[in-house]
Structures are given as structure tokens and as C-alpha cells.
Design a protein around this motif. Structure first.
Motif, PDB file in Angstrom:
ATOM      1  N   TRP A 154       0.834  -1.200   0.000  1.00  0.00           N
ATOM      2  CA  TRP A 154       0.000   0.000   0.000  1.00  0.00           C
ATOM      3  C   TRP A 154       0.866   1.246   0.000  1.00  0.00           C
ATOM      4  CZ3 TRP A 154      -1.039  -4.480   2.422  1.00  0.00           C
ATOM      5  CH2 TRP A 154      -2.296  -5.057   2.194  1.00  0.00           C
ATOM      6  N   ILE A 155       0.327   2.289  -0.597  1.00  0.00           N
ATOM      7  CA  ILE A 155       0.988   3.583  -0.635  1.00  0.00           C
ATOM      8  C   ILE A 155      -0.065   4.655  -0.384  1.00  0.00           C
ATOM      9  CG2 ILE A 155       0.697   3.936  -3.121  1.00  0.00           C
ATOM     10  CD1 ILE A 155       3.442   5.235  -3.186  1.00  0.00           C
ATOM     11  N   VAL A 156       0.332   5.733   0.269  1.00  0.00           N
ATOM     12  CA  VAL A 156      -0.583   6.822   0.615  1.00  0.00           C
ATOM     13  C   VAL A 156      -0.209   8.050  -0.207  1.00  0.00           C
ATOM     14  CG1 VAL A 156      -1.491   8.288   2.439  1.00  0.00           C
ATOM     15  CG2 VAL A 156      -0.900   5.902   2.935  1.00  0.00           C
ATOM     16  N   ILE A 157      -1.177   8.552  -0.977  1.00  0.00           N
ATOM     17  CA  ILE A 157      -1.001   9.761  -1.771  1.00  0.00           C
ATOM     18  C   ILE A 157      -2.180  10.678  -1.490  1.00  0.00           C
ATOM     19  CG2 ILE A 157      -0.841  10.738  -4.090  1.00  0.00           C
ATOM     20  CD1 ILE A 157       0.512   8.243  -5.027  1.00  0.00           C
ATOM     21  N   ALA A 158      -1.888  11.887  -1.015  1.00  0.00           N
ATOM     22  CA  ALA A 158      -2.919  12.895  -0.713  1.00  0.00           C
ATOM     23  C   ALA A 158      -3.953  12.365   0.276  1.00  0.00           C
ATOM     24  CB  ALA A 158      -3.601  13.375  -1.987  1.00  0.00           C
ATOM     25  N   GLY A 159      -3.482  11.563   1.232  1.00  0.00           N
ATOM     26  CA  GLY A 159      -4.376  11.028   2.250  1.00  0.00           C
ATOM     27  C   GLY A 159      -5.188   9.831   1.825  1.00  0.00           C
ATOM     28  N   PHE A 160      -4.981   9.374   0.608  1.00  0.00           N
ATOM     29  CA  PHE A 160      -5.747   8.232   0.096  1.00  0.00           C
ATOM     30  C   PHE A 160      -4.814   7.035  -0.010  1.00  0.00           C
ATOM     31  CE2 PHE A 160      -7.513   5.676  -3.409  1.00  0.00           C
ATOM     32  CZ  PHE A 160      -8.774   5.429  -2.889  1.00  0.00           C
ATOM     33  N   GLN A 161      -5.160   5.952   0.670  1.00  0.00           N
ATOM     34  CA  GLN A 161      -4.350   4.733   0.662  1.00  0.00           C
ATOM     35  C   GLN A 161      -4.896   3.756  -0.381  1.00  0.00           C
ATOM     36  OE1 GLN A 161      -4.064   2.792   4.464  1.00  0.00           O
ATOM     37  NE2 GLN A 161      -3.139   0.946   3.622  1.00  0.00           N
ATOM     38  N   PHE A 162      -4.017   3.243  -1.210  1.00  0.00           N
ATOM     39  CA  PHE A 162      -4.453   2.308  -2.240  1.00  0.00           C
ATOM     40  C   PHE A 162      -3.300   1.385  -2.605  1.00  0.00           C
ATOM     41  CE2 PHE A 162      -2.489   5.763  -4.467  1.00  0.00           C
ATOM     42  CZ  PHE A 162      -1.881   5.203  -5.580  1.00  0.00           C
ATOM     43  N   GLN A 163      -3.636   0.322  -3.348  1.00  0.00           N
ATOM     44  CA  GLN A 163      -2.664  -0.646  -3.849  1.00  0.00           C
ATOM     45  C   GLN A 163      -2.369  -0.361  -5.321  1.00  0.00           C
ATOM     46  OE1 GLN A 163      -4.727  -4.406  -2.024  1.00  0.00           O
ATOM     47  NE2 GLN A 163      -2.662  -4.976  -2.643  1.00  0.00           N
ATOM     48  N   PRO A 164      -1.175   0.050  -5.665  1.00  0.00           N
ATOM     49  CA  PRO A 164      -0.855   0.270  -7.086  1.00  0.00           C
ATOM     50  C   PRO A 164      -0.952  -0.998  -7.929  1.00  0.00           C
ATOM     51  CG  PRO A 164       0.728   1.391  -5.680  1.00  0.00           C
ATOM     52  CD  PRO A 164      -0.093   0.516  -4.783  1.00  0.00           C
ATOM     53  N   SER A 165      -0.803  -2.157  -7.304  1.00  0.00           N
ATOM     54  CA  SER A 165      -0.869  -3.399  -8.078  1.00  0.00           C
ATOM     55  C   SER A 165      -2.254  -3.619  -8.678  1.00  0.00           C
ATOM     56  CB  SER A 165      -0.499  -4.588  -7.186  1.00  0.00           C
ATOM     57  OG  SER A 165      -1.397  -4.692  -6.084  1.00  0.00           O
ATOM     58  N   GLU A 166      -3.315  -3.149  -7.992  1.00  0.00           N
ATOM     59  CA  GLU A 166      -4.665  -3.315  -8.533  1.00  0.00           C
ATOM     60  C   GLU A 166      -4.887  -2.435  -9.762  1.00  0.00           C
ATOM     61  OE1 GLU A 166      -6.854  -5.478  -7.684  1.00  0.00           O
ATOM     62  OE2 GLU A 166      -5.793  -6.282  -5.955  1.00  0.00           O
ATOM     63  N   LEU A 167      -4.236  -1.274  -9.808  1.00  0.00           N
ATOM     64  CA  LEU A 167      -4.337  -0.402 -10.973  1.00  0.00           C
ATOM     65  C   LEU A 167      -3.360  -0.809 -12.069  1.00  0.00           C
ATOM     66  CD1 LEU A 167      -4.625   3.054  -9.144  1.00  0.00           C
ATOM     67  CD2 LEU A 167      -6.444   1.491  -9.840  1.00  0.00           C
ATOM     68  N   GLU A 168      -2.320  -1.528 -11.681  1.00  0.00           N
ATOM     69  CA  GLU A 168      -1.347  -1.989 -12.672  1.00  0.00           C
ATOM     70  C   GLU A 168      -1.927  -3.084 -13.567  1.00  0.00           C
ATOM     71  OE1 GLU A 168       2.558  -2.147 -14.447  1.00  0.00           O
ATOM     72  OE2 GLU A 168       1.574  -0.704 -13.126  1.00  0.00           O
ATOM     73  N   LYS A 169      -2.877  -3.834 -13.051  1.00  0.00           N
ATOM     74  CA  LYS A 169      -3.427  -4.957 -13.829  1.00  0.00           C
ATOM     75  C   LYS A 169      -4.107  -4.508 -15.120  1.00  0.00           C
ATOM     76  CE  LYS A 169      -5.623  -6.771 -10.298  1.00  0.00           C
ATOM     77  NZ  LYS A 169      -6.432  -7.706  -9.471  1.00  0.00           N
ATOM     78  N   PRO A 170      -5.053  -3.543 -15.110  1.00  0.00           N
ATOM     79  CA  PRO A 170      -5.618  -3.115 -16.404  1.00  0.00           C
ATOM     80  C   PRO A 170      -4.609  -2.450 -17.317  1.00  0.00           C
ATOM     81  CG  PRO A 170      -6.426  -1.733 -14.597  1.00  0.00           C
ATOM     82  CD  PRO A 170      -5.725  -2.882 -13.981  1.00  0.00           C
ATOM     83  N   VAL A 171      -3.597  -1.750 -16.749  1.00  0.00           N
ATOM     84  CA  VAL A 171      -2.572  -1.116 -17.584  1.00  0.00           C
ATOM     85  C   VAL A 171      -1.752  -2.178 -18.309  1.00  0.00           C
ATOM     86  CG1 VAL A 171      -0.498   0.311 -17.531  1.00  0.00           C
ATOM     87  CG2 VAL A 171      -2.480   0.953 -16.170  1.00  0.00           C
ATOM     88  N   LEU A 172      -1.420  -3.255 -17.643  1.00  0.00           N
ATOM     89  CA  LEU A 172      -0.660  -4.325 -18.289  1.00  0.00           C
ATOM     90  C   LEU A 172      -1.478  -5.017 -19.375  1.00  0.00           C
ATOM     91  CD1 LEU A 172       1.288  -5.975 -15.319  1.00  0.00           C
ATOM     92  CD2 LEU A 172       2.132  -4.414 -17.079  1.00  0.00           C
ATOM     93  N   ILE A 173      -2.788  -5.148 -19.168  1.00  0.00           N
ATOM     94  CA  ILE A 173      -3.627  -5.743 -20.217  1.00  0.00           C
ATOM     95  C   ILE A 173      -3.633  -4.849 -21.462  1.00  0.00           C
ATOM     96  CG2 ILE A 173      -6.010  -6.277 -20.835  1.00  0.00           C
ATOM     97  CD1 ILE A 173      -6.414  -7.376 -18.088  1.00  0.00           C
ATOM     98  N   LEU A 174      -3.770  -3.547 -21.267  1.00  0.00           N
ATOM     99  CA  LEU A 174      -3.757  -2.623 -22.406  1.00  0.00           C
ATOM    100  C   LEU A 174      -2.407  -2.654 -23.116  1.00  0.00           C
ATOM    101  CD1 LEU A 174      -5.620   0.468 -20.888  1.00  0.00           C
ATOM    102  CD2 LEU A 174      -6.506  -1.187 -22.532  1.00  0.00           C
ATOM    103  N   THR A 175      -1.324  -2.712 -22.349  1.00  0.00           N
ATOM    104  CA  THR A 175       0.002  -2.742 -22.966  1.00  0.00           C
ATOM    105  C   THR A 175       0.225  -4.028 -23.749  1.00  0.00           C
ATOM    106  OG1 THR A 175       0.824  -1.418 -21.110  1.00  0.00           O
ATOM    107  CG2 THR A 175       2.459  -2.474 -22.515  1.00  0.00           C
ATOM    108  N   ALA A 176      -0.155  -5.165 -23.157  1.00  0.00           N
ATOM    109  CA  ALA A 176      -0.005  -6.436 -23.856  1.00  0.00           C
ATOM    110  C   ALA A 176      -0.876  -6.493 -25.106  1.00  0.00           C
ATOM    111  CB  ALA A 176      -0.350  -7.590 -22.918  1.00  0.00           C
ATOM    112  N   ALA A 177      -2.095  -5.954 -25.033  1.00  0.00           N
ATOM    113  CA  ALA A 177      -2.974  -5.939 -26.207  1.00  0.00           C
ATOM    114  C   ALA A 177      -2.401  -5.067 -27.308  1.00  0.00           C
ATOM    115  CB  ALA A 177      -4.364  -5.444 -25.804  1.00  0.00           C
ATOM    116  N   MET A 178      -1.760  -3.946 -26.949  1.00  0.00           N
ATOM    117  CA  MET A 178      -1.142  -3.084 -27.948  1.00  0.00           C
ATOM    118  C   MET A 178       0.005  -3.814 -28.659  1.00  0.00           C
ATOM    119  SD  MET A 178       0.747   0.607 -27.363  1.00  0.00           S
ATOM    120  CE  MET A 178       1.955  -0.192 -26.286  1.00  0.00           C
ATOM    121  N   ILE A 179       0.829  -4.520 -27.903  1.00  0.00           N
ATOM    122  CA  ILE A 179       1.947  -5.254 -28.509  1.00  0.00           C
ATOM    123  C   ILE A 179       1.429  -6.375 -29.404  1.00  0.00           C
ATOM    124  CG2 ILE A 179       3.978  -6.639 -27.995  1.00  0.00           C
ATOM    125  CD1 ILE A 179       4.267  -5.068 -25.388  1.00  0.00           C
TER     126      ILE A 179
END
Length: 563
Positions: A154-179
Motif C-alpha cells: 500500500w501507498i498513501v497519496i494525498a491522504g488516500f491509501q491504495f494498492q498500485p498493483s490493482e491499478l497496474e493490472k488493467p494497464v498491463l492488459i492494455l500494454t499487452a494488447a497493444m503489442i
């Protein structure tokens, strides 16, 4: 006399009704349409549904319906499974429900942004910029991240705690689909370039996830991208090599950490250490057993009374099984299967390789995460700590799942592209929308003919439109011009307001009349069925050679008659 009076009264009512209908339609046009006709779409419905083929709209509707059902059921189960803990620790039984509603609003906003992004943007260089940004967030977790449960995720940005790995998953799908689109669709790169780009796009984030550690997310990402490659048509040699590498890395990752070995042993026999490593696994099994066939009822779970840890998060499926039973759990699985299946159908309808891979990848990732959580709870595989999408409590997981769903819907929206032919078709009309009150009579045939782009209609017979005003280019036939019927003494003879421009010839033994109009010929037979029977003697031809075959050979027995 009485019959004639009744007929006149009926005709007056018909004319009054037609005039009233025409007047009401004209009034609606003048005032603006306030009520739709039966079967007519609204403006929004015409935009969203009316112009979309059923093959594209059907899986889209199923996907949205299943998604809405899962979100609503998830809110219900979050409240049911967390109410006891929330009341004892925070003084309000709706604490986690309120927090989840806030997470839902943020997830909907993120999904709206993802839905608004065109597929052309994900094919540009901006995609690599997004990949670099979220990969940098994964690296930042290792530096300034917060540790919880032995892992730094977890990481805290502007008081909001979240998991970057959960947002990384759709980004990796888009990147793999582009390739994959560059290699399989556009053929812009060769095989070596494809392997290098995929290794960079996946290798760096996966290495960072292993260092957190977040082995469950690694399994989900690798499994999803591998399935995308298989569906894209990767060669069998590469498939075998990839499977071998995945197996070796997986075994090495399990053996490298003692807690992973302990989870593997717990999977084999959770009752061996029922109060230690197997505590959650045994309580989950007891919750399913307590639910039985039909369950204890929503809100009546006993394991949520501080027995089962993480009852509203990773182990929420155990509470679902206890409260709705085996039958309710099967229905829940059916809705999940409907969501994934409709996502795959949307992928099949996508016109581009990139769209297919995005829809396949997002749907497969949602289904794979469900499968991993379910198998971990029932003891088929080691528990990885991944929540159920749209069901478990948690903001980052809910936002990531909604982004995946929005990408699938974006592919569906772009599966029906507008072409120049659609624009031309939209400009065509046979009947105009507005009527001229002082023009043609109120008839479904005559309305809007002047505004038609299909030209002047030529009905073959006025009898088809009996009782209406017909414009056929040869004259106007009014309701009073109906042909005489047999046995109707009061019927008026057929007449036209303008003499038709025809060449008529009556032949011997013919009771009807020959009518030449344009490029075809037509015989108007008499109203008496007996007049329609042809003579067995002379055979009549209408090409100027009666009784003769083409080429001069006769057909009839009698004498030939010329015109």
C-alpha cells in the motif's frame, strides 16, 4: 335504402376519423411530440439501442446486468458480514458499508474515465507513458509503502491509501494488447521484437510485485497474459516454453518463502494445524457446512461473530455459502459465469485484434481472480489473499475491477463503427416524419411521398390499398372509387379523377381488359370468378401474336387473332 343510408354513415365516420387522426398528428408535430407511438424508441433509446445490431447489444446488456447484480449483492454481503465487527470496533454497524459506498463512487468515476478513452489512444505512445507511471508507483511502494500482514503493498497519496498493483493490472492488459496488435494485427514488428517488448512490459512489473511480495497478483497477471497469447494465436513452441518457465519460477517462489510452504501444507490438510495456519481454512469449511442446501438466511451467519477473520474481505465467500447455502452459491457462480461469458462474446464481436485482446484479457482476469479466491477458500489451492471482484470490501480492488469492466464495455461500444454507408442510410426515408395538412389524405401509403428519397411508388393494383388514397403516377383513386363487388347493388362504379394513360384492347372472349403501364402488362379480370376462367379454345397472347409460339409455331387449336 336502409343499406345505402348505413353505408353513407359509415363512410362519413371513416372520413371524420381519418381527418381527426391527421389533425392530431399535425398538432403533435406543431407542438412537439409528447407521446411516442407504440414500438417507437425515445431519442436516448434510439441512440443507445435502436442503431446497434442484436449480436452486439445482447452480450452488452447481459454484461451490464450481471455487473449490476454482482455490485448490489456485494454491498449486501459487505454489510451482512461486517456489521458485527463494525458495531463492536467502530460503534456503527454500517461503518464498512458506508466506506464501501464511497469506494463505489470513486470506482464509478474511474470507470467513466476508462470508458471515455478511445481505443486509438491506447495504440499511441501515451500507453507506454501510462505503463511507466504505474510501474514507477510499484517501485515507490518498495521505498515509501506501508507494511501490513508481512507485505508492503500500500501507498498513501494525498491522504488516500491504495494498492498500485490493482491499478497496474488493467494497464498491463492494455500494454499487452497493444503489442499483440502490432504483431498479429498490423504486422509492424517481427517475432523477436514481440518477445522483447512483452518481456519488458511484463518482466519489470512482475519483478517488483515479487519483491513486495504479492505472489497472488503475479499469478493473475501471468495467467491472464498467457491466455491472451493463446487466443491471439501464439505458436505451440512458445506456449510450451512459457509453461515451462512459469512452472519453474512458481516452484522456486514457493520454496523461497516459509509462509508459502506452510500455506501449501495447509491446503493438503487444514485440520493438521486447526488453531494455527489452518485456522481460517477450517472455519471456512465449517461455514459452508453450516449453510447446508438453502443456507441460514441473509444476516444469520454465525462465523461473522468474531470467529472468521477477514469475513468481509478475503473470506467473504464463506459467509455467502453459510447464509445462502449451496443453491444460492451456485446461482452466484452462474452470475459470475454470465459476466465472463458475455465479456468473451463481446471480444468475439470486436473488429480489431487489439479490441479482442482487451476484452479477452479483462474478462479472463476477472474470472481468474474469482477462480483463485474460490479454490483457495474451499482448499483446492493455497490461499493467496486476493478478494472477490465487486464483492469483497476494499477500495483499490473495487476500482481496479470497475476499470476492467469499463474497458470491456468500451470494446463493445467500438464494435459497431459508423461507416459512410450508415450515414447515407440515415439520410434515406420512404415516409417523411411531418405531414402536410393541406396536402395528401391521411393514408399510410400516401403520407410523406413528396419527401421520399425512394421515388414515386407504383403499386400494382389499387385493390391492395382499398379504402385509402393511392398515388401511382397514373391517377388518384379515392375511397369512393372502390371496385364493385358481386352482390353489392349499392356499390358505385370504379372511376378515377384523371383518365389513366393506357392503351386498352378487348379481345374476343375476354371479359377483363388489358392495361399497359410502363414496362409491364397487366390483365384486369372481372369481379365474377366465372369470368376468370380461360377458354379451352383460343389461347390468348398479349404480345401481338395470339395463339402462336415464339418463332411462329402455333399453340391454340383455333384460328389466330391479331391485334
Amino acid at each position: 335504402m336502409a343499406k345505402s343510408t348505413m353505408r353513407a354513415a359509415a363512410e362519413e365516420r371513416h372520413d371524420a376519423g381519418s381527418a381527426g387522426e391527421a389533425g392530431s398528428r399535425t398538432g403533435r408535430v406543431a407542438r412537439g411530440r409528447t407521446r411516442r407511438a407504440p414500438g417507437e424508441h425515445s431519442a436516448l433509446g434510439e441512440k443507445l439501442i435502436g442503431t446497434v445490431p442484436a449480436r452486439i447489444m445482447r452480450p452488452r446488456i447481459i454484461f451490464i446486468a450481471c455487473l449490476a447484480a454482482l455490485v448490489a449483492f456485494g454491498l449486501l454481503m459487505v454489510y451482512s458480514s461486517s456489521s458485527v465487527e463494525a458495531l463492536s470496533e467502530y460503534g456503527s454497524s454500517t461503518y464498512f458499508l458506508t466506506a464501501q459506498l464511497k469506494n463505489l463512487l470513486v470506482a464509478l468515476a474511474a470507470a467513466a474515465v476508462a470508458l471515455a478513452v478511445s481505443m486509438s489512444v491506447t495504440r499511441s505512445a501515451l500507453m507506454w507513458g501510462a505503463w511507466a507511471f504505474f510501474t514507477a508507483l510499484l517501485a515507490a511502494v518498495l521505498v515509501v509503502g506501508e507494511e501490513s500482514g508481512g507485505a508492503t503493498r500500500w501507498i498513501v497519496i494525498a491522504g488516500f491509501q491504495f494498492q498500485p498493483s490493482e491499478l497496474e493490472k488493467p494497464v498491463l492488459i492494455l500494454t499487452a494488447a497493444m503489442i499483440m496488435n502490432e504483431f498479429y494485427g498490423e504486422h509492424a514488428i517481427d517475432g523477436q521484437g514481440f518477445i522483447v517488448r512483452m518481456a519488458i512490459a511484463l518482466g519489470v512489473p512482475i519483478l517488483l510485485l515479487i519483491l513486495e511480495p504479492d505472489f497472488g497478483t503475479c499469478i493473475i497477471i501471468v495467467g491472464t497474459v498467457f491466455l491472451m497469447c493463446v487466443l491471439a494465436g501464439i505458436s505451440g513452441r512458445l506456449v510450451g516454453s512459457a509453461l515451462l518457465i512459469i512452472a519453474v519460477v512458481g516452484i522456486a517462489a514457493i520454496a523461497a518463502e516459509p509462509y508459502r510452504i506452510a500455506r501449501f501444507m495447509t491446503m493438503l490438510d487444514p485440520w493438521q494445524d486447526a488453531y494455527g495456519d489452518g485456522y481460517q481454512a477450517t472455519l471456512a469449511i465449517m461455514a459452508f457446512a453450516s449453510g447446508g442446501l438453502l443456507g441460514r438466511g441473509i444476516g444469520n451467519s454465525t462465523m461473522k461473530y468474531n470467529y472468521l477473520p477477514e469475513a468481509h474481505n478475503d473470506y467473504i465467500l464463506a459467509i455467502i455459502g453459510e447464509e445462502v447455502g449451496f443453491v444460492g452459491t451456485l446461482i452466484f457462480f452462474a452470475v459470475v459465469a454470465g459476466l465472463v461469458y458475455s465479456g468473451f462474446k463481446i471480444a468475439e464481436q470486436a473488429p480489431t485484434t487489439q479490441g479482442k485482446m482487451i476484452a479477452y484479457g479483462c474478462s479472463a482476469m476477472i474470472g481468474l481472480q474469482y477462480l483463485i479466491n474460490i479454490m483457495g477458500i474451499v482448499g483446492v489451492t493455497p490461499m493467496t489473499g486476493k478478494p472477490l471482484p465487486f464483492i469483497s470490501y476494499g477500495g483499490s480492488a473495487l476500482i481496479g475491477a470497475f476499470i476492467l469492466a469499463a474497458l470491456v464495455l468500451r470494446v463493445s461500444l467500438e464494435s459497431n463503427p459508423k461507416t459512410v454507408y450508415d450515414a447515407r442510410r440515415a439520410g434515406m426515408r420512404v415516409l417523411a416524419e411531418d405531414e402536410d395538412a393541406a396536402g395528401l389524405a391521411a393514408s399510410p401509403v400516401s403520407r410523406g411521398i413528396e419527401g421520399s428519397t425512394a421515388g414515386v411508388p407504383h403499386p400494382r393494383s389499387a385493390r391492395r390499398h382499398e379504402g385509402f388514397t393511392v398515388v401511382d403516377g397514373m391517377g388518384v383513386v379515392t375511397p369512393d372509387d372502390r371496385p364493385a363487388r358481386r352482390g353489392d347493388a349499392d356499390a358505385r362504379p370504379r372511376r378515377a379523377t384523371r383518365p389513366p394513360r393506357t392503351t386498352q384492347a378487348r379481345l374476343p372472349g375476354q371479359t377483363g381488359e388489358l392495361d399497359r403501364r410502363g414496362s409491364y402488362e397487366r390483365v384486369r379480370l372481372g369481379s365474377d370468378p366465372a369470368d376468370r376462367l380461360r377458354s379451352r379454345g383460343v389461347r390468348t397472347r398479349y404480345d401481338g401474336a395470339d395463339g402462336a409460339r415464339p418463332g411462329g409455331r402455333g399453340r391454340g387449336r383455333g384460328e389466330n387473332h391479331g391485334r
